[in-house]
Enzyme design. Structure first.
Site, PDB file in Angstrom:
ATOM      1  N   SER A  66       0.864  -1.266  -0.085  1.00 50.43           N
ATOM      2  CA  SER A  66       0.105  -0.191  -0.054  1.00 50.43           C
ATOM      3  C   SER A  66       0.932   1.277   0.065  1.00 50.43           C
ATOM      4  O   SER A  66       1.932   1.408   0.364  1.00 50.43           O
ATOM      5  CB  SER A  66      -0.950   0.166   1.394  1.00 50.43           C
ATOM      6  OG  SER A  66       0.003  -0.036   2.451  1.00 50.43           O
ATOM      7  N   THR A  67       0.500   2.377  -0.414  1.00 52.47           N
ATOM      8  CA  THR A  67       0.975   3.829  -0.436  1.00 52.47           C
ATOM      9  C   THR A  67       1.261   4.205   1.074  1.00 52.47           C
ATOM     10  O   THR A  67       2.446   4.277   1.346  1.00 52.47           O
ATOM     11  CB  THR A  67       0.066   4.721  -1.022  1.00 52.47           C
ATOM     12  OG1 THR A  67      -0.180   4.305  -2.419  1.00 52.47           O
ATOM     13  CG2 THR A  67       0.825   6.104  -0.930  1.00 52.47           C
ATOM     14  N   THR A  71       2.175   2.093   3.726  1.00 52.58           N
ATOM     15  CA  THR A  71       3.310   1.553   4.037  1.00 52.58           C
ATOM     16  C   THR A  71       4.722   1.750   3.157  1.00 52.58           C
ATOM     17  O   THR A  71       5.669   2.010   3.641  1.00 52.58           O
ATOM     18  CB  THR A  71       3.120  -0.184   4.088  1.00 52.58           C
ATOM     19  OG1 THR A  71       1.854  -0.693   4.419  1.00 52.58           O
ATOM     20  CG2 THR A  71       4.091  -0.982   4.589  1.00 52.58           C
ATOM     21  N   GLY A  72       4.310   1.996   1.676  1.00 53.79           N
ATOM     22  CA  GLY A  72       5.495   2.426   0.911  1.00 53.79           C
ATOM     23  C   GLY A  72       6.185   3.860   1.524  1.00 53.79           C
ATOM     24  O   GLY A  72       7.365   3.656   1.484  1.00 53.79           O
ATOM     25  N   GLU A 120       6.132  -0.295  -5.682  1.00 56.68           N
ATOM     26  CA  GLU A 120       4.964  -0.412  -6.366  1.00 56.68           C
ATOM     27  C   GLU A 120       3.821  -0.274  -5.300  1.00 56.68           C
ATOM     28  O   GLU A 120       3.760  -1.321  -4.726  1.00 56.68           O
ATOM     29  CB  GLU A 120       5.005  -1.867  -7.013  1.00 56.68           C
ATOM     30  CG  GLU A 120       5.979  -1.920  -8.270  1.00 56.68           C
ATOM     31  CD  GLU A 120       5.798  -1.096  -9.513  1.00 56.68           C
ATOM     32  OE1 GLU A 120       4.449  -0.781  -9.782  1.00 56.68           O
ATOM     33  OE2 GLU A 120       6.630  -0.808  -9.999  1.00 56.68           O
ATOM     34  N   CYS A 162      -4.326  -4.259  -7.435  1.00 54.75           N
ATOM     35  CA  CYS A 162      -3.686  -2.979  -7.547  1.00 54.75           C
ATOM     36  C   CYS A 162      -4.065  -2.244  -8.727  1.00 54.75           C
ATOM     37  O   CYS A 162      -4.439  -0.905  -8.672  1.00 54.75           O
ATOM     38  CB  CYS A 162      -2.282  -2.975  -7.259  1.00 54.75           C
ATOM     39  SG  CYS A 162      -1.375  -4.162  -8.520  1.00 54.75           S
TER      40      CYS A 162
HETATM   41  P1  NAD Z   1       0.855  -3.684   2.826  1.00 59.98           P
HETATM   42  O1  NAD Z   1       1.307  -2.539   2.685  1.00 59.98           O
HETATM   43  O2  NAD Z   1      -0.107  -3.692   4.184  1.00 59.98           O
HETATM   44  O3  NAD Z   1       1.830  -4.828   3.020  1.00 59.98           O
HETATM   45  C1  NAD Z   1       2.849  -5.204   1.973  1.00 59.98           C
HETATM   46  C2  NAD Z   1       3.784  -5.822   2.876  1.00 59.98           C
HETATM   47  O4  NAD Z   1       4.705  -4.961   3.514  1.00 59.98           O
HETATM   48  C3  NAD Z   1       3.459  -7.226   3.546  1.00 59.98           C
HETATM   49  O5  NAD Z   1       4.587  -8.114   3.211  1.00 59.98           O
HETATM   50  C4  NAD Z   1       3.700  -6.430   4.926  1.00 59.98           C
HETATM   51  O6  NAD Z   1       3.900  -7.579   5.797  1.00 59.98           O
HETATM   52  C5  NAD Z   1       4.659  -5.624   4.754  1.00 59.98           C
HETATM   53  N1  NAD Z   1       4.900  -4.417   5.688  1.00 59.98           N
HETATM   54  C6  NAD Z   1       3.689  -3.818   6.597  1.00 59.98           C
HETATM   55  N2  NAD Z   1       4.300  -2.748   7.076  1.00 59.98           N
HETATM   56  C7  NAD Z   1       5.657  -2.697   6.978  1.00 59.98           C
HETATM   57  C8  NAD Z   1       6.736  -1.662   7.328  1.00 59.98           C
HETATM   58  N3  NAD Z   1       6.451  -1.083   8.178  1.00 59.98           N
HETATM   59  N4  NAD Z   1       7.876  -1.968   6.879  1.00 59.98           N
HETATM   60  C9  NAD Z   1       8.151  -2.903   5.989  1.00 59.98           C
HETATM   61  N5  NAD Z   1       7.239  -4.002   5.274  1.00 59.98           N
HETATM   62  C10 NAD Z   1       5.887  -3.723   5.943  1.00 59.98           C
HETATM   63  O7  NAD Z   1       0.150  -4.133   1.593  1.00 59.98           O
HETATM   64  P2  NAD Z   1      -1.337  -5.362   1.489  1.00 59.98           P
HETATM   65  O8  NAD Z   1      -2.211  -4.984   2.235  1.00 59.98           O
HETATM   66  O9  NAD Z   1      -0.284  -6.550   1.730  1.00 59.98           O
HETATM   67  O10 NAD Z   1      -1.368  -5.252  -0.069  1.00 59.98           O
HETATM   68  C11 NAD Z   1      -2.415  -4.542  -0.774  1.00 59.98           C
HETATM   69  C12 NAD Z   1      -1.866  -3.330  -1.159  1.00 59.98           C
HETATM   70  O11 NAD Z   1      -0.673  -3.382  -2.039  1.00 59.98           O
HETATM   71  C13 NAD Z   1      -2.999  -2.265  -1.930  1.00 59.98           C
HETATM   72  O12 NAD Z   1      -2.437  -1.156  -1.714  1.00 59.98           O
HETATM   73  C14 NAD Z   1      -2.432  -2.692  -3.504  1.00 59.98           C
HETATM   74  O13 NAD Z   1      -2.758  -1.687  -4.426  1.00 59.98           O
HETATM   75  C15 NAD Z   1      -0.997  -2.623  -3.232  1.00 59.98           C
HETATM   76  N6  NAD Z   1      -0.487  -3.572  -4.582  1.00 59.98           N
HETATM   77  C16 NAD Z   1       0.222  -2.807  -5.520  1.00 59.98           C
HETATM   78  C17 NAD Z   1       0.877  -3.250  -6.499  1.00 59.98           C
HETATM   79  C18 NAD Z   1       1.549  -2.786  -7.518  1.00 59.98           C
HETATM   80  O14 NAD Z   1       2.232  -3.306  -8.282  1.00 59.98           O
HETATM   81  N7  NAD Z   1       1.495  -1.580  -7.625  1.00 59.98           N
HETATM   82  C19 NAD Z   1       0.563  -4.949  -6.531  1.00 59.98           C
HETATM   83  C20 NAD Z   1      -0.322  -5.409  -5.672  1.00 59.98           C
HETATM   84  C21 NAD Z   1      -0.555  -4.887  -4.570  1.00 59.98           C
END
Ligand code: NAD
Length: 451
Positions: free
Chosen positions: A202-203, A205-206, A223, A257
């Site tokens: 997610s944005t 967390t990114g 991403e 996504c």
């Molecule tokens: P998320 O951001 O909650 O988690 C993603 C990953 O990050 C997981 O492995 C999680 O354990 C880890 N994480 C969580 N907190 C963290 C931190 N503080 N530091 C480092 N890592 C951490 O996302 P999600 O709920 O797993 O996935 C859904 C999101 O991903 C949606 O927003 C979706 O749009 C996005 N997404 C984007 C793409 C793309 O190609 N742009 C593809 C698939 C999903």
């Protein structure tokens, strides 16, 4: 005190302008001076060499405004023309070479090569665990890096099983896979032994990943989330495109996504498009993915399910018109959420502005294309977008005006590992897939030999 700017090229002001030894700023194509100055010192004499303008923040705003205004025209200038203009710039600089430079440095043979960065931390989300994990691991290894992969704790099983099957094909330590709790991600992004983070999620967390990686200046590819628009032109054939539209919107039960999240339909065909979508939605079976009749499965986890429930509460509170709300299996405690289509909810609603990661989608009626494009682009996201219709010229024209990393024509949410995937705005940073994606796993090194 505010600096006073003087536009020295404006005819009658020209003579009055007091320039600091002929060194000006350039704003909006004009020479500009300021009330305050900065002194530039010659380190060889420790004496003042010249003075230059010391501008205030209002002049910075003016310059940014000018650059923003100029952007739409400059980007439309063909590259060949831009190249010609830049060549004239270089020639002009060459004309003044003696004044500008004391010496010339002739570089001989130059070699560019790509070198691996080191240890890559790959962090993937739960919605496409295998594809998104190995879409990072394979190019990282190909470039010569070693990898630590962390799949999402919600969906680690297939990734762990694949890792177990293949790990002995690689030398020990080259490919590592770890699962863990909430601390594991931050431990990886802040670890001094890791040199690059490739993250999909997610944005929200990114941004935390970027912040954490900054402390050790890790390379970062992000991403992130998307709120993809689709624009249906007036010449589209609703019954022909409805199934593809529906699939693009409800891919992975809306947990994609790059699924189409906001659909803008021309008023002339709005009712035909919505009727076709409702007909498909009514015939779509939601249920357990192991049932062959099932078209859409459950929401992946409780956290996500709760988020969707609060989105639905917000929709009800807002009074937005619901075009369709489907049924879900009742004989189970599974996390099934009804397929939901909204009819023209207000543009500013939270469930329109924010990424809705589940089977709730909004459809909007538009009158003219400029309006549709403006509304489609009015988002902080920029992952994907699509345009649907028949006239190839108009399709291309609209595609070129949409602001996203990938624009599809008469399709949506199609990814190919050989085609670069990038994002505009808050949907990401850097590139994944394709040659450009492979290069993000490398340093670029230049070896320049003197002639
Ligand atoms: P998320 O951001 O909650 O988690 C993603 C990953 O990050 C997981 O492995 C999680 O354990 C880890 N994480 C969580 N907190 C963290 C931190 N503080 N530091 C480092 N890592 C951490 O996302 P999600 O709920 O797993 O996935 C859904 C999101 O991903 C949606 O927003 C979706 O749009 C996005 N997404 C984007 C793409 C793309 O190609 N742009 C593809 C698939 C999903």
């Amino acid at each position: 005190m505010n600096a006073i700017s003087v536009d020295v090229e404006t005819n009658d002001k020209l003579k009055k302008a007091k320039l600091e030894n002929g060194f000006y700023n350039i704003i909006d194509g004009k020479r500009v001076s300021a009330g305050k100055t900065l002194s530039v010192v010659n380190p060889a004499t420790a004496k003042q060499l010249a003075i230059v303008p010391d501008i205030d923040s209002a002049l910075l705003d003016k310059a940014v405004g000018a650059a923003q205004n100029a952007f739409s025209e400059w980007r439309a200038v063909p590259t060949s023309r831009r190249k010609a203009i830049l060549t004239s710039m270089l020639n002009r600089i060459g004309d003044h070479a003696a004044e500008l430079s004391g010496r010339s440095g002739a570089i001989g043979h130059v070699t560019k090569r790509y070198t691996p960065i080191g240890v890559v931390g790959a962090i993937s989300p739960w919605n496409l665990p295998v594809r998104l994990s190995f879409g990072k691991v394979l190019p990282a290894l190909l470039a010569g890096n070693t990898v630590i992969l962390k799949p999402s704790p919600f969906t680690p099983l297939t990734v762990l099983r694949i890792a177990d099957y293949v790990h002995d094909l690689l030398p020990p330590g080259v490919f590592n896979v770890l699962t863990g709790g909430d601390d594991l991600g931050p431990w990886i992004t802040s670890h001094p032994g890791i040199n690059l983070i490739t993250f999909t999620g997610s944005t929200f967390t990114g941004k935390r990943v970027l912040e954490s990686a900054a402390a050790t200046l890790k390379r970062v590819t992000l991403e992130l989330g998307g709120n993809d628009p689709g624009v249906v032109l007036s010449d589209a054939e609703p019954e022909k495109i409805a199934q593809a539209l529906f699939d693009s919107m409800f891919l992975l039960s809306g947990q994609g996504c790059i699924s189409l999240k906001r659909l803008y339909v021309h008023e002339d065909i709005y009712s035909r498009v919505t009727e076709s979508l409702v007909a498909i939605a009514s015939a779509t079976k939601v249920g357990d993915g192991f049932d062959p009749q099932t078209r859409l499965g459950p929401v992946q986890n409780q956290l996500q399910y709760k988020r969707l429930q609060s989105v639905w509460e917000e929709i009800k509170r807002s009074g937005a018109k619901v075009l369709f709300r489907g049924g879900v299996p009742t004989n189970t405690e599974g996390l099934f959420f009804p397929v939901t289509l909204l009819d023209n909810p207000p543009d500013g609603s939270s469930f329109v502005i924010q990424e809705v990661f589940g089977p709730i989608r909004s459809i909007f009626k538009y009158k003219n294309l400029d309006e549709a494009i403006r509304r489609a682009n009015d988002t902080s996201y920029g992952l994907g977008a699509s345009v649907w219709g028949n006239d190839p010229v108009q399709l291309r024209t609209v595609a070129s005006r949409l602001e996203a990393g990938t624009i599809w024509i008469n399709q949506h949410a199609i990814r190919n590992p050989f085609v670069p995937a990038s994002a505009y705005k808050e949907s990401g940073l850097g590139v994944e897939f394709g040659q450009e994606g492979l290069e993000t796993f490398c340093n670029i090194q230049v070896i320049a030999a003197k002639r």
